[in-house]
Every structure is written in C-alpha cells, then in structure tokens.
Write an enzyme that holds these catalytic residues in place. Structure first.
Site, PDB file in Angstrom:
ATOM      1  NE  ARG A 104      -3.561  -2.453  -0.165  1.00 11.81           N
ATOM      2  CZ  ARG A 104      -3.947  -3.048  -1.284  1.00 11.81           C
ATOM      3  NH1 ARG A 104      -3.359  -2.764  -2.456  1.00 11.81           N
ATOM      4  NH2 ARG A 104      -4.924  -3.932  -1.257  1.00 11.81           N
TER       5      ARG A 104
ATOM      6  CG  ASP B  51      -5.769  -2.977   2.085  1.00 12.83           C
ATOM      7  OD1 ASP B  51      -4.649  -3.029   2.617  1.00 12.83           O
ATOM      8  OD2 ASP B  51      -6.264  -3.931   1.465  1.00 12.83           O
TER       9      ASP B  51
ATOM     10  CB  SER C  20     -12.528  -9.753  -1.595  1.00 11.00           C
ATOM     11  OG  SER C  20     -11.817  -9.637  -0.391  1.00 11.00           O
TER      12      SER C  20
END
Lengths: 404, 404, 404, 404
Positions: free
Chosen positions: D98, D127, D181
């Site tokens: 990230r 996130d 996901s």
C-alpha cells in the site's frame, strides 16, 4: 425526536456542564441524571446538587459521591507502583481520574436504567477519549453524548447567550473567557489553553494554586519519612493514614515547599501537541519515595523490567486504555513485583527540590557484606574474571567478523 | 616468569595506580606504558607524567592526553540524545567514560606493540567490566591484567607497606583510609564506599565538591538558554561553545545553583546493590533541556519509541556494552530521530531545582492553530468520534466475552 | 580433605554420570545421593537404581521419581502460554527441564541434609548455567559441584580409563566417542556436537529418533482437534487427557507425520554459537494450536503485548532464569491474558507440515456481524474517516517540519 | 458542486474501480487520472489502460507503471531484514504494497496538479488506513476520497446496476457476488470474506492459486541455495537475480512445493477480527533463509534486540505507518545490524515444509574451535563458574528476602 430517554451526565455544577445539562434536556428531550464526584478537586459538592435541582433535576436524579478514597486506592496507587511518567515528566494526574468517573457513570446508568452517558470534554482533547473508551469498555451498548462535538455553541459568547436564555446562573467571573482551563483532583491540578499557549512564554505565578513558588518556600528544608507496604505508601512521619488522607498530607508538604510543578509540551493521543502546566506536589514526593524504596527492595531484574514496561503502561493510561487487557496484564506484572516493597524512605524537601536522604527496609536486598571493599567470604573477586570473559566472548568473536 | 612483555596501564598518578605500576613491573617483569587522560576530572596531568618517570617509566612510555572534547562529542553527546537514565535517576557519568579510556589504551597498545592492558578498578565494581568488555571488543587477543583481582594487597595497610617498600611517594592524606572513593570526569563526580555505605544515613556536605548545597545557592534564580542542533547542545546564552566548553559552562551554572545531586542505591551488573552519591550539575540541566527541545520537535511516535528503548540503552552503557552491536543499533535508531531536534530552551535554575520555562524551534511541531479551543479549519472535532469508536471497538467486543 | 559431606547428584544411570558418581566419592570423600527423574526421556528408571546401588549407593540414597506430570503441568504449560520461541525457532525443550531437576535436587538436599548438589553438564554449555542459577535461587548457600569444569578427565579415553579403574560397567557402544550428544524429555529430544558441528552439513537421518522423515510420513493427512481451557490444552480429538498424557499423544501424532524438526545455529548464553538438531513433534503442534485459539479469543492489545514480551521471556528461560522475579512478572502478565483462551482448534498434519484449518470458541471475539462487507448496524463505516484523520494528524504536522 | 478538480485514482481496471471512476466523475464533476501499477499481481496492465480510455479518460491521464523492482527492492527487502511477522504468522503481503501505491499516487498528483487521490478499499478494512496514512504523510493537504465510505452502492446489485447504467462492461463472472475477495502482488495473494468467514471451516482448495496443495507437490524434495548480501537475497542456486526476478523465482519454487499457505484470524487495526487465507510461497522461503543466515552472522545481542523490536515493527507496517518516524527509526536499527549478513543458505522444500539444511558465510560467527567439547585454548571452562556465580548473586540475595 431522539431515541435517548435517560442520560447520566458528569456534572461539576459549573457553567459549562450546566449549559450541557440544559442542552441535553432540550436537544434530546430526555431525563438527565447528574453525577458529581469529589475526587479531591477542592470544591464543595452541595452547591452542585442545589444547582442541579434548580435546573430541574429531580432529587433522586442527583448523585453526589465522595470518591477520594476509591480514587487513590484503586487508581492512583496501582499507577504509582509502576512509577508511571508520560513523556518523561507528566505524572498523569488528569488521565487517571477519568476511568473512575466513567465507571461510576456506567454503574449509575445501569442502576437507573439510563441508556446514555455524557461528559463535558471538548473535541480536541484527550479526555473525551478517556471517558468514552472507558464507557464502551464497561458497557458496549451505551449511548455516548459529547456535546462539545455536537452542538453549535462554538464560542464563549454563544455559550453565555444560551445560559442566559435558559436561566442558568452565571458567576460574574465566568462571563468573560477564562484565561486558561483547569482540571483538578486530589493528585494534581492542571492548567492549559489561552494565555498558556505560547510554549516560549513562562506561565504567570497566578496560574499556580497548589504550590507556593520555590522562591516563596521556607528557607529551611523539611524532612519527611514515608512508610511503604507492598509498594504503597501507608504512613507519613510515622502516622498511618488512609490512601486519600496520605496523599492529602503529601500535597500539603509538597505544596508548602514548592514541589511538583511541571511545564511541558505533550503529544496528545488525538494527534497534536499541547502545552500543559501541572502541579502534583504529593505525587512528586510519592514517586521519588517509591523509587527509593524499590531501589533497596526490588531485584535488579524486576526493577529493570519495570522500567522497560513503564513507558507503555503510562501511554496506555494517557490514551485512555485503563480498562484494557494490556493495561491489566502490565498491572499484573507490576503488582507481582511489589510483594516485598516494604520499608521507610526519608526525604528532604527544599524550595522545589526533593532529595532522597535515607531508605531502610526489613526486606532490603542491600547487603553491606557484599559491597564492602574488603576481601570477604561471600564474594570471590576472581569470579568477576569468568563473568567478564564469558560476557566478552561474543564481542571477541565479533571483532574478527568486523575486521574481515 | 611471565609471558607478558609490555602493558598499557590506565594511570592516574595517584597512590593506587602507582602501586599497580610497580606491582606490574615486579609481578610480570614487563615494560609498563602509562596512559593518563584528561577527561575533565579536574586534576593536572603533568604531575602524573613526572611521577611515572620517577617510578622508572621511560619518557616515550608516558602518554598524556587531553580527551575532553572527544569525551563529550563522541560519548556524552550520543548518550544524551537518548535521555539515558539508569534505574530512573543515574546519568551514567562514570559508565560513559570507561569505553573511551579503554579505546585509547588499546590504540596505544597497538601503536607501541604492547600485548597487555591494565586498569585499577576493583573486583567488585562495574568498572572492571566496562574496561574489560571494551578491551576485548576492540582487541580480542589482548591480555588483560586486573591487579585488584590478582594481588594479595587486600588491605590498606598492605598497600601502604608495598608503596613504602617501593619508594612510592605517599601523600600525607593518603596514609589512612579514604573516607570514600571518588571518580570524576567532565560529566560528573561520584562518591561511594566506607562512610557512605549505610543507605539510611545522609551524606555529609563535605562529600560534595561540584555543587553548592541548595541552601547555599543564590536566593535569586538563574535563567539560562541553551541552543540545540540535531539533538546536541551547541550554545549557552547565545555563546556558541565546543562540546567540552559547553559542558564546562553548564557545570558552572548547575554547580552554582546546587543542581544535579543524586543519592541512590543501584543494582550493579556484578550482582549486588551499592550506594552512590553523584553530582552531575551540567548533565542534569542538559537532559532537562534536551527533553524540552524534543517535546516540540519530535513526533509522538518517535518520542515514545525513544522512551521505550531508553532503559535498555542505559543498561547497556551501565553494564559496559558501549562497543556492542545492540548499543550501536539503538544508537542508529536514536540518532535517526534527532535530525530536526533544533531550537532553544529556556530554563530557570534555583536552589537545586530546574524548571523549563520556554522552548522554541524553527522545526516546531507545536501548532497553535490545531490546539486552540475554537472551531477551526484544520481539525474537525467530529473526527474524534470515529477515532474513539474504532479504538473502542475491540474493547466493546471484549465486554461480551468477559460477561460470558 | 573436603568439607563437603553429602551431595545430591542428578544421575541418569549412564556412563558419564556413573563416572561422576565415583569421582565425587573419591574426590570429595562424601556420601552421594542419586536423583533420577523420569521427565519422559524414554528410558527405564529401574536400571539407574540398580546401577547406583552397584556403585555403592545405599538404597535410601537412590531417589527415583516420575516427574512427567509435574514437568508438563508446571513448566511446559506456563511456557507454552507465552508461545515462547528462542531466536525465532527453538521451542526450549532442554531449557525448560533444567529448573525442575534442580528444584528436586535442592528439595532432596534439604530433606537428606546434603550440603551440595552436582550435575553432569559440561563447562561450555547452557545447561550448567540453568542448573546452577536454579540451585542458587532456591538455596543460596548450597555448594555446587560441576565435575566437568573441575576434573582432568578431559578426553573420552581418560573417562573410559577412569571407568575401567573403578569397575563402572561400560556398554559396548559407549566405548568409542558418541557421534553426537543427546538430551531428551517429554517435550523434545536434541542432538548436538561432533558429526553435527559443521553447519553447512545436513544431519543424517539416523540423528532423528522421535519423528519419521517427512518423506516417510503417511501420504494422507492426519486431522487432529485440540481443546483448550484457560490457555492450556486439555483434550485431543475429544479425549480429555492429563498434561503428560496429552503431550505424549501429540508427540505420537507429530512424530508419525514428520513434524517438529528444527536444525539451527543458536547463540549460547556463555557466548559462542552452537548447532543443534531438535525434534519437538508434540510441542510444535501445541504451539500452532495455541496461537490459533488465541487468535479468536485474545484481544489484539493483549495478543500484541504478548508477542512483544515473548522474546525476552524465551531468553530468560534459555539463559536459566526460570526462578527469577522478572520471569515471574512476565508469567503473571501472560497468565492474566489466558482466562478466556478456551475452545477448539482443528489442524491438518501432513509430511512435516501443520496447517490450522479451523478454530472455534465459546469465548470467541470473532464477530461475523462486524466483519461482513455489508452495511450494518454495529459498525459505521464513516467512523473510519475520523479514525484515519486523527491517526494521520501527527504525520501531517510532521510533513511540514521535514520540508522545512 | 464539488471543489475537487482532479483526482488520482488507484485503478485496477476491474469492475469495482471502474464503477469508482464513473462515480468520481459524476459525484465530484472532476477530471480523473487513473494509476495502474504492476506490483506482480499477475495481470496484464494494457487492458486497464484500454478500459480507462473507454470510460473517457484521456490518454495522458492514464498512468501505467511496472513497479515490481521498486516494490521488492524498497519495500519488501527492508521488511524482510526485520523478519517481520504479524501476530506470529502473517508475512504482511498486502500491507507492504500500500505505501508504494500511495506514494506514486501522491507523486502523480503533484506532477499533474491534482488536488485529490482516491482508492477502492472498503470502510471496514485495514487498506483504507494504509492508503490514507501514506497519503497524508506525503502530502498533508491532499484531499482523500474513499468512495466505499461515501456512496450508497452498499450492495452488489446496486453496484451492478450503476455499472449497467453507465455502460461499464461487466465480465460474466462478475455479475454475481464473488465468493471471496482477493488481493495480489509479487509477495503474496490473499483471500478473505464471504465463503471464508466461518473460521471453523477450512478453505476449499480452489481458494488457492499460487501454490499447489502439499498433497499435490512433488514426492521428492527440492533443494535450493540462496545467497545473501547485507541481509538481502541476491542469488538463487548460484544465479544472481534482480530483486523482483529473485522473488519470482522463489515463488515458483515455493508454489510448486506447496509452501507458504497461511490460514489465520487476525486483529485488524480498525478493531474487529477477520479471517484471511494467504499464500506467500517465495516470502516464506525467504524468511526461513534469512533467519538461517542471520543465525551464523548476527551476534546474539543484535539478534535478540531484533527479535524484541520485530513485533512493533510488524504492527507499524500492518497498521499503515510505513511513512512514520518510528518505523524509520526501527529500520535504521535493523539495517545497521545487516552489514555482515552475508553468505549462503541451503534449504529443503518438501510438500509444504521448509527445512534449513545448511548455512555458510565468509562472515560467520560460528567458531568450531569454541564449540567443540574438547579442552581448548580459546575457552577456559573455569570462567563459567565465575560467570554463573555473578549471574546468580542477585538471586541468592533475593532468596533471603523471600524467606523473610
């Protein structure tokens, strides 16, 4: 139309929380229960009761409690076992009071069937966090109202105007802006904001209220002896005192000798830095004495581990995590270490300074026979060679690597 | 018949190290090189040279060095960046001097082809460990001689007798037992042993030599301003000074105001507790000022991490592990934090006490616009609700478990 | 002529400790008491008794004890609550057994009036430290005899020669050098030395004895379910077992599936590095399962604090400080965290690998309603903004400083 | 009417970020710049460019970059020097990606004069925190848009409906809910949510995509040798490779042997626990190898300090504080330790398991002469007695206190 029916407000009786009281009634159309605690802030409680009733609170809804002994015994004492200092200097006087107030609010809410609690802390400070983390930890479903974050009374004049509209009595000296804001309890008094906001400017003497200036303190030192049992102070100059009475006595001694003033800039949990002026006369003496009694009764391994854990412990309290499993874990470790922290410490107080001048204990680890320079039976000096050689071995091996 | 040919002795010129000098010559039949350093202990060095020569040391074998600037710049300054305190109170004045002396001994040994080093520390203290760990870390094959652990001069009278036998001059006041033992350098002076061994007895005033008693200090406070750059002090009251000159100046200021006295019982690395009386006038001011300048220039994350690492760092120095990879790792972390620790601190010194009264910095993180009570553009008070809610979430989930 | 009258020897019945037994009698002219414990090393104890008697030990002086339950309940279980790993990989199988053996030796010494204890650990290893620190912590006046550091039997042939001279029976396979040395208990078996000393050479398969090679393990996975109560395993596949029986069962399961082999180089407390081959089949499963049950029952704050304390805790056990106040303090913190560590973990064992495949608990903190992606009542996604904003505030303020 | 003019969107080309793209244009009436990076997620980038242009993004506003080398060299490598593991098992594969994405977004915003950035992370995950803390740390005035926290597309069907309305192409398999996901980059691939939400249910095999099941892995072990320089891997089986190529190679080796699967429940920074399935085949090998090369090249003091600092370091990365002074301080300490972490490690990979089978280094601290059992010149076994005695001294003194 609000779904809140009954709210327990931490109520001081002052202008701000009186405005909050009215605002809660008006905004949420709910019953308000006032909770006013004596934590040693030095104010009468009965006026708060009368003022609450004046504002329409039913007698059965005004809770007034003297929590000074609970405060010192269950919060201050555990914390002082840890020698907690935030950012090296702050004795956490405000931080440690919040969990107790929050706990009593939740208990009163349960007892009275209230579905919400409210406090008067602003939206920029640490206290809102300390109150609310404690609320949620003790009742995850409680509703929390933080008026300062919700209302539009965003200036002093709006606040005064609201008070006037609602027949809230306003003391003359409260009409204008206070020159700084204050928080007080038996452990400390703090001042911050407004005239104190420039960290290059020293605070005026009138900011201080618990201690004389060092320059005004007596010209001859005061000596004091404090007795400890299992890590907690139990007597001052031979007189056994309850926790709150003991701290009161230390405050008198410290205050009279100009002890315990701190002027600092601290990092708030909410992200900015702020400047605070703290007076903790008794607590400052207490911590010095506690370290001194630990110095002869705590093994080095325990003492050093405590020192390493302390900054984390202090941070947890500062940030409002008193009711957290990690604070409790650290407390378990700290409390375990205090079983033999017994004995007496003698200190000299003089014009703002504290000097430890003696310590003794029935559980002392200080061994005269081990420490004397003479040759002796209990310590073979040749052991030191082996001790050093094996401690050095890894460094010697490392040398070759570094040359390589 | 020894296999040691040449030994570098840390030589003060005093009676004890003079006896060691002779004892080394006699016991090891080896050449002795004397190394006498000025670390600011406040004694002339030339008499040590003359005395060494009197005892038969060749001129080329007497090393005399002024290491005051090296000491402060390369040892004291890095340590003060860490705010190092051992067991909450000791500024490590003796501990930090040993690695430098050891390092120079090893360098001189290399330069002169010596195969051994010797020191005058006793077999019960920390200094032997600090010297020898440093020796071994810098030369793993060096031979180390610690006379106090080896010889049979185990009483004062035996030592005096040996001195007399070997024509070592004995100052009149050295015939009897010293009432306590002393170590000094530019950072501090320590006293321990003998008359100081009862931790319940306060030290006599004559034990102190670097500071006036608080009672004797001026009746009016002294204000001082210290400038920092990258975490190190560089100027006092606007006058830019070299590291050693700066510490000297702070010592004057502190000493005149009765600052920096510590009376403590400490846990020695070799296992017992001992009582020490320390005077660190300049260092005490320095640390207070450094914390203050950090308070406005260091981010909370960096500051708290430093506080958590500090006890370990201090322990490493106390235990003699200056030349260890873990001390260097911690130093790398600490030094990284100091890049913006710039600015000025104003302090009030008064009768033993220090009060920070102002701090300013071109790199200040203190933001008046963020901290004021008014509603503002830079900080949305409603953010606090989300901040608290998510910090509380785990505590709320925990509640159900605990009730379960 | 020795002043030692009676010594309690940790006696395995093997050649080395039999030689020690005779050497003690001869060197110290003292009575020897043998103490042989079953800690699950997988050897019969009765032969040790017979051998001791053969070597002249009186029946009342041969102590034989099955300590397997004590070992697992009082030492292994507390340690596994901490998830202790030394240097990231070692489960401390040898380290954790020493304090118990030492404790029983001291108790037997007290009971029998012995004035000394002895062990068979060498002078280069950690075990001597672990034994002796435990001895001294439990009886500061005990005399400690460490034959390997004292005698001149410094080679295998000298040892064999001594045994032959003293009619000590020598098993045929003990005449030559063992290819490596072994230590075993219910938690693990270790191998080190000789043929294992080159850390670039993989160990031969015959070094392993508790586990099949992964390649030899079954081609189909084994599933196992372990139940925990207050942090300790209490049942395997639904069968409630005593501590030792439970670890025995886990060893069977792990051993059959090639689990728990570690090949490492470790840093010894005495300063050098050594290479060890460890098999800890049951312990490896245990730790994986314990972490898994903690993952749903421990709050993040508690879990992270445990992880931070763990390396220190493991180091203390490795270095022999089981009976130290700092280990006890850490234990108090760890144990406090385990009150709700209850539930069941399901694991898949396959050819040396462990996969956690399920965990459930009546005290689970895992909340499906909080974690689902859907919008929900319990979590307001907008809270995240405030949370992030206030966490970011100090970094934003810092930015300007860094640009400055 | 928004005041945002230009926003840099982290754009994958998938349905969700395409919807965000349109939603941004519509909601903020602003110019959108798409940024699509190859971090090794295993997808072509050109389709993302085409799709962005199809959705009306000007060619000069579509940024497509291969950041794989930057990612491994500047983020993964520093992190692996620390042996970072979150909650004992997670290699931080998502967390570490990230900061790099955020950094590039901020740089592109500066370059293109954009005043805002946007990401596609949801309001319940970590996130969003990682992205936004990085944004704010690198540009305190940047505007951040988090559509998932703002819009009302709170269900899959609303999202699909929006896409249809706005002519966003929908791949057939994207019409329904994804069963879980996924996040992927060169270091790892993660799966969470939906069918994985019951922590008692093992994941189906089809959840895994980077590694074969251990049962499907080759029946014969694979051996691999990894070379390290200054703590970073530089070659595999003798072939020198760039950072990204090296990690790619390790992923192939690990994936083919069923290595690096983790099934865990983790504590999110935002307060709840979630279950994640991670595959980190190359990273798992890397960490095992790095620990092994450290085991012979890092001094015990450095190694243990690293182990103690690691959990904090891992937590900082997990929580999104890559760009924080405390992470940088820890990195400075860690990097300082790696100067001599050079050498070769040999590992055996077999059906999901990794076994270190050899390690060698030109800078090895492993000293055969010190570790052998024989009597030797470099280590005097009698030193151990003194070492133990002085380590025991404090415990012996403590005994009396405890009896008292």
């Amino acid at each position: 139309m609000s779904d809140i029916k009954k709210v327990v407000l931490a109520y001081s009786g002052g202008l701000d929380t009186s405005v909050i009281l009215k605002w809660l009634q008006e905004t949420y159309d709910c019953e308000v229960i006032t909770f006013t605690a004596d934590l040693g802030q030095g104010e009468e409680l009965e006026p708060a009761r009368r003022k609450a009733e004046l504002l329409g609170i039913k007698p059965e809804n005004t809770f007034i409690e003297d929590l000074r002994e609970d405060f010192v015994r269950d919060y201050v004492m555990p914390m002082f076992r840890a020698n907690a200092l935030y950012e090296g200097v702050y004795l956490l006087g405000t931080s440690i009071a919040r969990p107790l107030i929050a706990k009593r609010q939740i208990e009163i809410a349960e007892q009275t069937g209230a579905d919400a609690v409210a406090h008067g802390a602003t939206g920029k400070g640490n206290d809102q966090v300390r109150f609310e983390l404690s609320y949620y930890a003790l009742d995850p479903d409680i509703r929390v109202i933080a008026p300062w974050r919700e209302w539009d009374l965003t200036s002093r004049s709006k606040l005064i105007h609201f008070a006037e509209q609602h027949q809230i009595p306003i003391a003359k000296d409260k009409r204008g802006e206070a020159p700084f804001s204050v928080d007080a309890n038996l452990l400390h008094i703090s001042a911050e904001g407004k005239i104190l906001e420039d960290p290059w400017e020293a605070p005026d003497e009138h900011v201080f209220s618990r201690s004389v200036a060092p320059e005004e303190a007596p010209d001859r030192p005061t000596f004091v002896e404090i007795d400890f049992e299992r890590g907690d102070p139990v007597a001052v100059d031979g007189a056994r005192l309850s926790p709150a009475a003991l701290l009161t006595r230390l405050n008198e001694l410290g205050g009279a000798n100009g002890i315990g003033r701190v002027d600092m800039v601290e990092g708030r949990f909410v992200g900015m830095k702020s400047r605070g002026i703290y007076e903790t006369p008794g607590g400052t003496i207490w911590q010095a004495a506690h370290r001194a009694i630990e110095s002869i009764t705590l093994d080095r391994g325990a003492l050093h581990l405590k020192d390493e854990l302390m900054p984390r412990y202090a941070e947890l309290i500062y940030n409002g995590f008193w009711f957290s499993p990690e604070r409790e874990m650290l407390q378990a470790a700290i409390d375990h270490s205090q079983a033999k922290v017994n004995g007496r410490v003698r200190l000299k107080l003089y014009k703002g300074g504290i000097q430890v001048v003696g310590r003794q204990s029935p559980d002392s680890l200080y061994s005269l026979e081990h420490v004397t320079f003479e040759d002796d039976a209990v310590y073979d000096q040749r052991d030191a060679e082996g001790f050093i050689k094996l401690n050095a071995l890894r460094l010697r091996l490392l040398y070759r690597q570094r040359q390589g």
